[in-house]
Design an enzyme around this catalytic site. Structure first.
Site, PDB file in Angstrom:
ATOM      1  CB  ALA A 287      -1.426  -9.215   0.725  1.00 34.85           C
ATOM      2  CG  HIS A 288       1.384  -6.557   5.418  1.00 29.42           C
ATOM      3  ND1 HIS A 288       1.668  -6.122   6.698  1.00 29.42           N
ATOM      4  CD2 HIS A 288       1.522  -5.488   4.614  1.00 29.42           C
ATOM      5  CE1 HIS A 288       1.971  -4.821   6.644  1.00 29.42           C
ATOM      6  NE2 HIS A 288       1.888  -4.420   5.385  1.00 29.42           N
TER       7      HIS A 288
ATOM      8  CB  ALA B  13      -0.959   0.000   1.179  1.00 29.72           C
ATOM      9  CB  THR B  14       4.272   2.129   1.113  1.00 29.94           C
ATOM     10  OG1 THR B  14       4.028   1.880   2.499  1.00 29.94           O
ATOM     11  CG2 THR B  14       5.207   3.321   0.966  1.00 29.94           C
TER      12      THR B  14
ATOM     13  CB  CYS C 222      10.621   4.864  17.864  1.00 33.65           C
ATOM     14  SG  CYS C 222      10.657   4.179  19.498  1.00 33.65           S
TER      15      CYS C 222
ATOM     16  CG  ASN D 226      -2.670   3.688  10.399  1.00 34.28           C
ATOM     17  OD1 ASN D 226      -3.205   4.594   9.752  1.00 34.28           O
ATOM     18  ND2 ASN D 226      -1.495   3.829  10.976  1.00 34.28           N
TER      19      ASN D 226
ATOM     20  CD  GLN E 188      -5.144  -0.917   9.332  1.00 38.49           C
ATOM     21  OE1 GLN E 188      -5.737  -1.880   9.829  1.00 38.49           O
ATOM     22  NE2 GLN E 188      -3.821  -0.804   9.383  1.00 38.49           N
TER      23      GLN E 188
HETATM   24  C1  PLP Z   1      -0.036  -0.567   6.712  1.00 38.69           C
HETATM   25  C2  PLP Z   1      -0.627   0.625   6.089  1.00 38.69           C
HETATM   26  C3  PLP Z   1      -0.085   1.183   4.919  1.00 38.69           C
HETATM   27  C4  PLP Z   1       1.196   0.676   4.298  1.00 38.69           C
HETATM   28  O1  PLP Z   1       1.014  -0.562   3.683  1.00 38.69           O
HETATM   29  P1  PLP Z   1       2.284  -1.444   3.266  1.00 38.69           P
HETATM   30  O2  PLP Z   1       1.711  -2.521   2.419  1.00 38.69           O
HETATM   31  O3  PLP Z   1       2.856  -1.944   4.539  1.00 38.69           O
HETATM   32  O4  PLP Z   1       3.227  -0.571   2.527  1.00 38.69           O
HETATM   33  C5  PLP Z   1      -0.725   2.265   4.358  1.00 38.69           C
HETATM   34  N1  PLP Z   1      -1.839   2.774   4.900  1.00 38.69           N
HETATM   35  C6  PLP Z   1      -2.386   2.276   6.017  1.00 38.69           C
HETATM   36  C7  PLP Z   1      -3.629   2.878   6.551  1.00 38.69           C
HETATM   37  C8  PLP Z   1      -1.797   1.190   6.645  1.00 38.69           C
HETATM   38  O5  PLP Z   1      -2.341   0.716   7.769  1.00 38.69           O
END
Ligand code: PLP
Length: 422
Positions: free
Chosen positions: A220-221, A91-92, A346, A171, A199
């Site tokens: 996916a994760h 998602a990044t 952090c 998130n 999310q």
């Molecule tokens: C985890 C997250 C991302 C980033 O997703 P990745 O696949 O880890 O790069 C972006 N937006 C939200 C709201 C997230 O929770």
């Protein structure tokens, strides 16, 4: 379990049967893989190793077929068509591709982008970079409950606005933005609407048609799939959205994202979406029951606790709570057999309070005393009881040592105290 151990503030509650430590309750950060997802992926690490772009032999066709099935599975979950799904590394990347790709493609039309202050850094930092290149970005504030004000959005849109990017679910605090209303406003004004739905997808219903979403990021994760694979939905009709590629190469993914596809990862993402589609409704109810139980247990035993963010407009698996007059780091150390996140981030050497909690109006100390409980598919009610016991015990213990808490209990108004400089 609830054998009374918590009421005298023990910090070592009984571990209920069936519970193994440490307990993972940080499912907004990442989620464990569903074994069914892993099983679906395995062949594509082995015999089915083909390149989905190989057009001349069965190895390629087999991989391509698996990729196309995943595209269907993802599309079905969000009310899209398979052709509208572009695969990315997560998602990044999806957020970067959406925002930079639209900014570049529609530069002639305008240079104004609207977002809001509690977005993920993948959105905020992308917008900040675009500001360096001459784009104008409006960062809408949020109300104390974490929601944007739709009138703020209406007022912010001008004749140079090309994109509104507002997340579906936060998130940290799990707050659900009024996506359907945002989509309606954007379509009325002819502005493209992108949402980071990482999310929300698979947790609450998301429908790109009903909600007028033009572009959507997912990964996916966060839905029990593998890390390093995600997707971007890009609307093809009413209106057809165009995105300038940010990675050039072989012209994969309809020219929007070159690079050999991560076939096992994509298969995993597809399977994760299929499972979510089938189980979302029952899973949401189960998570909500556990989450409500966790909250009720802690509120019954502790005073000066507060839920952060709207309770009504919220992901079923999210509980974000402040334990006032408790030092955040000690709290987290005290529950070190439970994996949760704190309201501190952090950044290099220092511990910064979460910018999301600060945006709701929380003070630094209250933000630091906050914990995000992120419940997921593999958590159990017994785990919630253990976590509640543990938190209750440590909060009571820490408050025994807290002069501030003592003063509050004695009825002293802390805001009227003149503290000596130090
Ligand atoms: C985890 C997250 C991302 C980033 O997703 P990745 O696949 O880890 O790069 C972006 N937006 C939200 C709201 C997230 O929770």
């Amino acid at each position: 379990m609830s054998d009374g151990t918590m009421s005298n503030g023990t910090i070592n509650p009984v571990v209920p049967e069936g519970v193994t430590l440490p307990i993972y309750m940080d499912n907004h950060a990442t989620s464990p893989m569903d074994p069914r997802v892993l099983e679906a992926m395995l062949p594509y690490f082995g015999a089915k190793f083909g390149n989905a772009a190989s057009r001349n032999h069965s190895f390629g066709w087999e991989a391509e077929q698996a990729v196309e099935q995943a595209r269907e599975q993802i599309a079905r979950l969000i009310g899209a068509t398979a052709k509208e799904i572009i695969f990315t590394s997560g998602a990044t990347e999806s957020n970067n591709l959406a925002i930079k790709g639209i900014a570049e493609m529609y530069r002639e039309r305008g240079n104004h982008i609207i977002t809001q202050v509690t977005e993920h850094k993948a959105v905020l930092d992308t917008c900040k970079r675009l500001e360096k290149y001459g784009y104008r970005v409006t960062y809408l504030p949020v109300k104390a409950d974490g929601l944007i004000d739709l009138d703020d959005l209406r007022r912010a849109i001008d004749d140079k606005t090309i994109l509104v990017t507002i997340m579906s679910a936060n998130n940290e605090i799990g707050v659900l933005q009024p996506v359907a209303e945002i989509g309606r406003i954007c379509h009325e004004k002819g502005v493209i609407f992108h949402t980071d739905a990482v999310q929300a997808v698979g947790k609450v219903p998301v429908d790109v048609q009903a909600m007028n979403i033009d572009v959507l990021s997912l990964t996916a994760h966060k839905i029990y799939g593998p890390k390093g694979v995600g997707a971007l939905y890009v609307r093809r009709r009413n209106p057809r959205v165009q995105i300038a590629a940010q990675i050039d190469g072989g012209g994969h993914e309809r020219g929007m994202r070159s690079g050999t596809l991560n076939v096992p990862g994509i298969v995993g993402l597809g399977k994760a979406c299929e499972i979510a589609m089938q189980e979302m409704a029952t899973e949401a109810e189960r998570l909500r029951a556990m989450r409500d139980h966790l909250r009720a247990r802690m509120e019954a035993e502790l005073d000066y606790v507060e839920v952060n963010g709207s309770w009504e407009h919220r992901l079923p698996g999210n509980l974000n709570m402040s334990f006032i007059y408790v030092e955040g780091e000690s709290l987290l150390m005290g529950i070190n057999d439970v994996a949760v996140s704190s309201g501190s981030a952090c950044t290099s050497a220092t511990l910064e309070p979460s910018y999301v909690l600060k945006a709701l109006g929380l003070g630094d100390d209250v933000a630091h005393s906050s914990i995000r409980f992120g419940l997921g598919r593999f958590n159990t009610m017994a785990e919630c009881d253990y976590v509640a016991d543990k938190v209750i015990g440590i909060v009571k213990k820490l408050r025994e040592l807290s002069p501030l808490y003592e003063m509050v209990k004695e009825g002293i108004d802390l805001s009227k105290i003149e503290w000596a400089a130090h």
